[in-house]
Each structure stands twice: as C-alpha cells, then as structure tokens.
Scaffold this motif. Structure first.
Motif, mmCIF file in Angstrom:
data_model
loop_
_atom_site.group_PDB
_atom_site.id
_atom_site.type_symbol
_atom_site.label_atom_id
_atom_site.label_comp_id
_atom_site.label_asym_id
_atom_site.label_seq_id
_atom_site.Cartn_x
_atom_site.Cartn_y
_atom_site.Cartn_z
ATOM 1 N N LEU A 150 0.799 -1.272 -0.063
ATOM 2 C CA LEU A 150 0.074 -0.022 0.136
ATOM 3 C C LEU A 150 0.890 1.193 -0.053
ATOM 4 C CD1 LEU A 150 -2.721 -1.262 2.644
ATOM 5 C CD2 LEU A 150 -2.928 -1.212 0.193
ATOM 6 N N ALA A 151 0.637 2.099 -0.960
ATOM 7 C CA ALA A 151 1.734 3.142 -1.305
ATOM 8 C C ALA A 151 1.408 4.217 -0.360
ATOM 9 C CB ALA A 151 1.443 3.770 -2.673
ATOM 10 N N ASP A 152 2.386 5.406 -0.082
ATOM 11 C CA ASP A 152 2.147 6.362 0.847
ATOM 12 C C ASP A 152 1.491 7.323 -0.192
ATOM 13 O OD1 ASP A 152 4.018 7.279 -1.130
ATOM 14 O OD2 ASP A 152 5.752 7.285 -0.094
ATOM 15 N N SER A 153 1.578 8.781 0.301
ATOM 16 C CA SER A 153 0.770 9.793 -0.011
ATOM 17 C C SER A 153 0.983 10.177 -1.656
ATOM 18 C CB SER A 153 0.889 11.182 0.746
ATOM 19 O OG SER A 153 2.187 11.414 0.810
ATOM 20 N N THR A 167 -20.537 -0.133 3.455
ATOM 21 C CA THR A 167 -19.478 0.942 3.044
ATOM 22 C C THR A 167 -18.589 0.223 2.347
ATOM 23 O OG1 THR A 167 -19.758 2.063 5.281
ATOM 24 C CG2 THR A 167 -17.847 2.320 3.928
ATOM 25 N N TYR A 168 -18.233 0.755 0.989
ATOM 26 C CA TYR A 168 -17.461 0.480 0.008
ATOM 27 C C TYR A 168 -16.435 1.422 -0.503
ATOM 28 C CZ TYR A 168 -21.136 -3.157 -1.195
ATOM 29 O OH TYR A 168 -21.987 -4.326 -1.049
ATOM 30 N N GLY A 169 -15.125 0.993 -0.645
ATOM 31 C CA GLY A 169 -14.003 1.543 -0.923
ATOM 32 C C GLY A 169 -13.316 1.259 -2.359
ATOM 33 N N SER A 210 -0.398 -0.595 -4.281
ATOM 34 C CA SER A 210 -1.708 -0.106 -4.521
ATOM 35 C C SER A 210 -1.950 1.253 -3.811
ATOM 36 C CB SER A 210 -2.478 -1.066 -3.898
ATOM 37 O OG SER A 210 -3.953 -0.588 -3.732
ATOM 38 N N SER A 211 -2.940 2.019 -4.307
ATOM 39 C CA SER A 211 -3.408 3.125 -3.430
ATOM 40 C C SER A 211 -3.946 2.534 -2.221
ATOM 41 C CB SER A 211 -4.267 4.254 -4.228
ATOM 42 O OG SER A 211 -5.542 3.452 -4.583
ATOM 43 N N HIS A 212 -4.384 3.404 -1.135
ATOM 44 C CA HIS A 212 -5.210 3.084 -0.126
ATOM 45 C C HIS A 212 -6.536 3.353 -0.541
ATOM 46 C CE1 HIS A 212 -2.518 2.594 3.365
ATOM 47 N NE2 HIS A 212 -1.373 3.346 2.459
ATOM 48 N N PRO A 213 -7.586 2.573 0.007
ATOM 49 C CA PRO A 213 -8.944 2.749 -0.493
ATOM 50 C C PRO A 213 -9.309 3.913 0.240
ATOM 51 C CG PRO A 213 -8.807 0.741 0.792
ATOM 52 C CD PRO A 213 -7.395 1.294 0.571
ATOM 53 N N ARG A 214 -9.079 5.047 0.497
ATOM 54 C CA ARG A 214 -9.541 6.073 1.249
ATOM 55 C C ARG A 214 -10.769 6.389 1.068
ATOM 56 N NH1 ARG A 214 -4.051 8.363 0.233
ATOM 57 N NH2 ARG A 214 -2.692 7.692 1.691
ATOM 58 N N ALA A 215 -11.074 6.504 -0.273
ATOM 59 C CA ALA A 215 -12.525 7.190 -0.649
ATOM 60 C C ALA A 215 -13.660 6.070 -0.428
ATOM 61 C CB ALA A 215 -12.494 7.504 -2.293
ATOM 62 N N GLU A 216 -14.704 6.407 0.028
ATOM 63 C CA GLU A 216 -15.700 5.378 0.679
ATOM 64 C C GLU A 216 -17.289 5.928 0.139
ATOM 65 O OE1 GLU A 216 -15.147 4.882 4.803
ATOM 66 O OE2 GLU A 216 -13.667 3.217 4.452
ATOM 67 N N VAL A 217 -17.915 5.098 -0.281
ATOM 68 C CA VAL A 217 -19.444 5.656 -0.308
ATOM 69 C C VAL A 217 -20.295 4.587 0.352
ATOM 70 C CG1 VAL A 217 -19.197 6.505 -2.378
ATOM 71 C CG2 VAL A 217 -19.469 4.261 -2.466
ATOM 72 N N THR A 218 -21.486 4.758 0.882
ATOM 73 C CA THR A 218 -22.283 3.780 1.655
ATOM 74 C C THR A 218 -23.818 3.646 1.082
ATOM 75 O OG1 THR A 218 -21.578 4.822 4.067
ATOM 76 C CG2 THR A 218 -23.557 3.680 3.810
ATOM 77 N N LEU A 219 -23.829 2.293 0.852
ATOM 78 C CA LEU A 219 -25.020 1.805 0.189
ATOM 79 C C LEU A 219 -26.126 1.321 1.035
ATOM 80 C CD1 LEU A 219 -26.532 0.859 -2.235
ATOM 81 C CD2 LEU A 219 -25.238 -1.530 -2.107
ATOM 82 N N GLU A 220 -27.264 1.764 1.104
ATOM 83 C CA GLU A 220 -28.227 1.481 1.946
ATOM 84 C C GLU A 220 -29.400 0.743 1.049
ATOM 85 O OE1 GLU A 220 -29.745 4.484 4.953
ATOM 86 O OE2 GLU A 220 -28.264 5.959 4.041
ATOM 87 N N VAL A 221 -29.790 -0.350 1.582
ATOM 88 C CA VAL A 221 -30.892 -1.123 0.891
ATOM 89 C C VAL A 221 -32.090 -1.363 1.777
ATOM 90 C CG1 VAL A 221 -31.398 -3.265 -0.349
ATOM 91 C CG2 VAL A 221 -28.932 -2.418 -0.431
#
Length: 216
Positions: free
Chosen positions: A106-109, A176-178, A190-201
């Motif tokens: 997992l790579a740095d910034s 929550t998905y990244g 790999s990049s870090h999966p910092r971005a996230e979205v939340t799915l509600e069903v």
C-alpha cells in the motif's frame, strides 16, 4: 518411493511446497509481512525468492515443516510475486517451486486516493442495480472493497476510470464500499482505499433520493 531406471534409482518427485503471506497479501509501507513456506517434510533447506529480483532471496534450514521469513516493507520494491522450494542434501535433489503468491504494498501519499461515486445515491430498494464508479490519475487495475470483508468484491482492468455494477442488491449488500487502484506500470503497488461510499438497501418501497442539506 523409488523410480527404477535402466542404470540408476531415483527418488520419486516429492510434493511441491506451498507459500502463504501473513497477516495477508497487502502490507503498508514500514510494516512487516511473514512469508511462510509449508513443506511435506522437515530437515530440509528452504529457499524463498521474489520472481525477477535477485535482491530478495532467502535460504533457511527447515527444521520443521513450516519455515518463516520475516520481511519489512521498507520500500515499494518488495512488492511482487514470491515462490519457495526445498532441497535435501542426502541425496541431493530439489522440489519444484511452489505456486506464486502476490505481495501488494500500500503506497504512501504519492498515490492520490481515487475519486468514488455511487448511483443511485441514497437508499435503494431490494432488487435494484447499483453502480459504483472509481477514477484515478493512472491507467490501472481497480479493486472494489467492502468494509468488513477480507476479499475484494470485484476487480476491473481499465484506463483511468472503472464502473462496478452490483445487480439485484439485497440487504446483505448494504454497507460501506471503497476503491483502490494499481497502476499498470506497477501492478503490485496499490493506493489506499481512502474514498468511501455507503449503500443503504431497503426491503420495500421506492428508492429514496439523496438530498444534500442546505448549509446551516
């Protein structure tokens, strides 16, 4: 077991060893990972190496049926495919190499996080199709993750953008998905999966659009 030849006797091929990574196949820069070679017998010489890079090769006395090599991920260069094998001294012979395992760093910034979006936004009804879009500054392999799951949900080889489709979602898909990406020129970083979205069903009723509240 012995294989009989015209003029000599040779030991039959031994089962190949297997190699595993612990605690997992992804490691952050500066952290440690253990390469564990499992052999069908002890008292052998075990060799662990990285494909295509002679700087990462270790030889150990396999006193037990599991031999460990502890590696610190001090640089991205440790990322790649690894294999192991074992040798005996009396008689002198070696097994084939194990199947490869892939170590991802997992790579740095220096790797900016991907941009992530969910459609439709907000709550969706059971049975709906949902798409998650992910963008990066590089042509890459994109990986979709779900919080709480060790295994990737989906993987797509693409340009600078990828779309993941979740068809016929159920409440089990909520969460929550990244997204992370691995550039084509360096597929084991790999990049870090910092971005996230939340799915509600929901279990019934129409989808509920998401409204951004006005600034207070």
């Amino acid at each position: 077991d012995i294989l009989m030849g015209a003029n000599r006797c040779l030991p039959s091929p031994a089962p190949r060893p297997s190699l595993s990574l612990h605690p997992g196949d992804e490691v952050a820069l500066g952290d440690n990972v253990t390469l564990r070679c499992h052999t069908p017998r002890n008292g052998v010489q075990v060799i662990v190496y990285k494909e295509g890079d002679g700087n990462y090769r270790w030889q150990r006395d396999g006193a037990r049926d599991t031999t460990e090599v502890l590696v610190r991920a001090s640089t991205n260069k440790i990322a790649g495919r690894f294999r192991c094998r074992f040798e005996t001294l009396a008689p002198t012979w070696a097994t084939g190499w194990s199947d490869p395992v892939e170590l991802v760093v997992l790579a740095d910034s220096s790797f900016p996080p991907p941009a992530l979006s969910l459609s439709p936004r907000g709550r969706v009804e059971t049975g709906a199709d949902v798409t998650i879009s992910c963008r990066s500054p590089h042509g890459a392999t994109f990986v979709l993750h779900k919080a709480g799951s060790l295994d990737p949900v989906q993987r797509v080889i693409a340009g600078t953008a990828a779309t993941f489709t979740l068809r016929g979602v159920t409440p089990a898909d909520a969460g929550t998905y990244g997204c992370s990406y691995r550039p084509h020129e360096n597929p084991f970083v790999s990049s870090h999966p910092r971005a996230e979205v939340t799915l509600e069903v929901t279990t019934g009723g129409p989808s509920t659009p998401f409204h951004t509240p006005p600034p207070g």
